[in-house]
Design a protein around this motif. Sequence first.
Motif, mmCIF file in Angstrom:
data_model
loop_
_atom_site.group_PDB
_atom_site.id
_atom_site.type_symbol
_atom_site.label_atom_id
_atom_site.label_comp_id
_atom_site.label_asym_id
_atom_site.label_seq_id
_atom_site.Cartn_x
_atom_site.Cartn_y
_atom_site.Cartn_z
ATOM 1 N N ALA A 252 20.843 44.553 -37.202
ATOM 2 C CA ALA A 252 20.137 45.833 -37.266
ATOM 3 C C ALA A 252 18.928 45.741 -38.185
ATOM 4 C CB ALA A 252 21.084 46.924 -37.753
ATOM 5 N N LEU A 253 19.074 45.053 -39.313
ATOM 6 C CA LEU A 253 17.956 44.894 -40.244
ATOM 7 C C LEU A 253 16.819 44.108 -39.607
ATOM 8 C CD1 LEU A 253 19.788 44.126 -43.606
ATOM 9 C CD2 LEU A 253 18.300 46.080 -43.165
ATOM 10 N N ARG A 254 17.166 43.101 -38.844
ATOM 11 C CA ARG A 254 16.131 42.296 -38.200
ATOM 12 C C ARG A 254 15.442 43.074 -37.080
ATOM 13 N NH1 ARG A 254 16.341 36.828 -39.404
ATOM 14 N NH2 ARG A 254 18.027 36.266 -40.821
ATOM 15 N N ARG A 255 16.166 43.963 -36.432
ATOM 16 C CA ARG A 255 15.566 44.744 -35.340
ATOM 17 C C ARG A 255 14.577 45.772 -35.878
ATOM 18 N NH1 ARG A 255 17.048 49.438 -31.786
ATOM 19 N NH2 ARG A 255 16.185 48.937 -29.727
ATOM 20 N N ALA A 256 14.985 46.549 -36.844
ATOM 21 C CA ALA A 256 14.106 47.592 -37.394
ATOM 22 C C ALA A 256 14.635 48.035 -38.747
ATOM 23 C CB ALA A 256 14.030 48.784 -36.445
ATOM 24 N N ARG A 257 13.759 48.093 -39.730
ATOM 25 C CA ARG A 257 14.144 48.517 -41.068
ATOM 26 C C ARG A 257 12.928 49.091 -41.781
ATOM 27 N NH1 ARG A 257 13.463 43.016 -41.215
ATOM 28 N NH2 ARG A 257 11.918 42.261 -42.735
ATOM 29 N N THR A 258 13.190 49.741 -42.897
ATOM 30 C CA THR A 258 12.093 50.194 -43.738
ATOM 31 C C THR A 258 11.844 49.146 -44.814
ATOM 32 O OG1 THR A 258 13.695 51.481 -45.021
ATOM 33 C CG2 THR A 258 12.376 52.665 -43.391
ATOM 34 N N LEU B 160 3.788 40.330 -44.904
ATOM 35 C CA LEU B 160 4.506 39.285 -44.177
ATOM 36 C C LEU B 160 5.981 39.645 -44.058
ATOM 37 C CD1 LEU B 160 4.278 36.531 -42.804
ATOM 38 C CD2 LEU B 160 4.800 35.479 -45.004
ATOM 39 N N ASP B 161 6.467 39.700 -42.836
ATOM 40 C CA ASP B 161 7.835 40.101 -42.553
ATOM 41 C C ASP B 161 8.783 38.933 -42.786
ATOM 42 O OD1 ASP B 161 10.249 40.765 -40.736
ATOM 43 O OD2 ASP B 161 9.050 42.593 -40.653
ATOM 44 N N TRP B 162 9.773 39.102 -43.677
ATOM 45 C CA TRP B 162 10.636 37.975 -44.029
ATOM 46 C C TRP B 162 11.520 37.509 -42.882
ATOM 47 C CZ3 TRP B 162 15.824 38.495 -43.442
ATOM 48 C CH2 TRP B 162 16.394 39.769 -43.529
ATOM 49 N N SER B 163 11.864 38.416 -41.947
ATOM 50 C CA SER B 163 12.738 38.005 -40.846
ATOM 51 C C SER B 163 11.961 37.514 -39.632
ATOM 52 C CB SER B 163 13.668 39.156 -40.438
ATOM 53 O OG SER B 163 12.926 40.296 -40.029
ATOM 54 N N GLU B 164 10.762 38.049 -39.412
ATOM 55 C CA GLU B 164 9.967 37.665 -38.252
ATOM 56 C C GLU B 164 8.928 36.587 -38.563
ATOM 57 O OE1 GLU B 164 10.428 39.017 -34.942
ATOM 58 O OE2 GLU B 164 12.255 39.389 -36.111
ATOM 59 N N ARG B 165 8.636 36.392 -39.859
ATOM 60 C CA ARG B 165 7.645 35.393 -40.306
ATOM 61 C C ARG B 165 6.238 35.719 -39.799
ATOM 62 N NH1 ARG B 165 11.760 34.234 -42.457
ATOM 63 N NH2 ARG B 165 12.482 32.160 -43.073
ATOM 64 N N ARG B 166 6.010 36.982 -39.474
ATOM 65 C CA ARG B 166 4.697 37.440 -39.053
ATOM 66 C C ARG B 166 4.420 38.760 -39.734
ATOM 67 N NH1 ARG B 166 4.977 38.528 -33.529
ATOM 68 N NH2 ARG B 166 2.699 38.597 -33.497
ATOM 69 N N SER B 167 3.212 39.244 -39.642
ATOM 70 C CA SER B 167 2.846 40.437 -40.403
ATOM 71 C C SER B 167 3.176 41.746 -39.683
ATOM 72 C CB SER B 167 1.347 40.416 -40.717
ATOM 73 O OG SER B 167 1.036 39.390 -41.634
ATOM 74 N N HIS B 168 3.640 42.699 -40.482
ATOM 75 C CA HIS B 168 3.667 44.086 -40.039
ATOM 76 C C HIS B 168 2.651 44.843 -40.899
ATOM 77 C CE1 HIS B 168 7.087 43.906 -43.096
ATOM 78 N NE2 HIS B 168 6.253 44.774 -43.641
ATOM 79 N N LEU B 169 2.453 46.124 -40.632
ATOM 80 C CA LEU B 169 1.424 46.883 -41.330
ATOM 81 C C LEU B 169 1.998 47.685 -42.489
ATOM 82 C CD1 LEU B 169 -0.822 48.290 -38.460
ATOM 83 C CD2 LEU B 169 -1.423 46.554 -40.155
ATOM 84 N N ASP C 139 8.022 51.976 -47.863
ATOM 85 C CA ASP C 139 7.630 53.187 -47.142
ATOM 86 C C ASP C 139 7.036 52.907 -45.769
ATOM 87 O OD1 ASP C 139 5.243 52.055 -47.864
ATOM 88 O OD2 ASP C 139 4.458 53.810 -48.930
ATOM 89 N N HIS C 140 7.182 51.652 -45.284
ATOM 90 C CA HIS C 140 6.662 51.338 -43.954
ATOM 91 C C HIS C 140 7.712 50.594 -43.142
ATOM 92 C CE1 HIS C 140 5.449 48.019 -46.688
ATOM 93 N NE2 HIS C 140 5.740 47.256 -45.660
ATOM 94 N N LEU C 141 7.422 50.358 -41.866
ATOM 95 C CA LEU C 141 8.390 49.766 -40.951
ATOM 96 C C LEU C 141 8.267 48.253 -40.895
ATOM 97 C CD1 LEU C 141 8.101 52.357 -38.058
ATOM 98 C CD2 LEU C 141 10.070 52.031 -39.572
ATOM 99 N N ALA C 142 9.427 47.595 -40.806
ATOM 100 C CA ALA C 142 9.464 46.136 -40.753
ATOM 101 C C ALA C 142 10.455 45.701 -39.684
ATOM 102 C CB ALA C 142 9.849 45.576 -42.125
ATOM 103 N N GLY C 143 10.694 44.394 -39.599
ATOM 104 C CA GLY C 143 11.552 43.860 -38.562
ATOM 105 C C GLY C 143 10.786 43.773 -37.246
ATOM 106 N N ARG C 144 11.526 43.588 -36.147
ATOM 107 C CA ARG C 144 10.856 43.451 -34.853
ATOM 108 C C ARG C 144 10.039 44.695 -34.502
ATOM 109 N NH1 ARG C 144 15.793 41.018 -33.567
ATOM 110 N NH2 ARG C 144 16.528 42.751 -32.274
ATOM 111 N N LEU C 145 10.532 45.869 -34.897
ATOM 112 C CA LEU C 145 9.797 47.097 -34.614
ATOM 113 C C LEU C 145 8.461 47.114 -35.342
ATOM 114 C CD1 LEU C 145 9.409 49.934 -33.529
ATOM 115 C CD2 LEU C 145 10.842 50.791 -35.405
ATOM 116 N N GLY C 146 8.463 46.814 -36.634
ATOM 117 C CA GLY C 146 7.224 46.824 -37.401
ATOM 118 C C GLY C 146 6.208 45.826 -36.887
#
Length: 234
Positions: free
Chosen positions: A108-114, A179-188, A117-124
């Motif tokens: 669940a954390l890898r799919r979508a998390r905060t 930089l997203d720790w689970s996706e290894r790519r950037s979210h905003l 104050d912003h969104l991370a994981g695959r969703l972010g």
Amino acid sequence: MVSTAAFAEIAALAGEPARAAMLHALMDGRALTAGELARAGGVTPQTASGHLARMAEAGLVAVEKQGRHRYHRLASRSVAQMMEGIMEVAAARPVPVHRLTVGPRDAALRRARTCYDHLAGRLGVALADALVEAGHAEIEPEAATLMPSGVDLLASLGIDLAGRAAGRRRARILCRPCLDWSERRSHLAGAVGAALCSHCLAEGWIRRIEGSRAVAVTRKGEEALRRHFGIVVT
């Protein structure tokens, strides 16, 4: 310049297991009581109070009083960025020979998390990718820019970035990569990332999962994310 002693003190405070668990619990940007943080850290309320006092003195957490209740939150975005950086390094460690099975909480954390104050994981990451692919944003390793069309898109959703900025006491970076720790790519992150997260929560596109900083995408959210951004988060 920060002294070695000050650096070591902060590292030691954040590195103790119970305190690390408490800081991690605060990474969703909400304020929690000492009792809630005691459960997160797996310690007694008395022990948690001692830990929280030390972290407050060091500037890692801030305390807010409401009536007879005291709530704790991360003291600043810098603390959240520090925690996210530690998780990034920890996640990059070599996989142990006897690796534990990844549980539903981790999925669940890898799919979508905060992330504060912003969104991370695959969703972010998917939201960031969608904005870039549509020409609404540009993201580089060290900087990000929201294009005029991106401002217009968010305005069409009811997100007034100018109004949010005007309501803040201090200026905030409009848009930056994280930089997203689970996706290894950037979210905003930055004001744009915070605005998107707040909007998704307020509109019921996502809901918080109790006891975790993971969030779940609702049926309404799936439809809205597909319609406005062309993304499907699996």
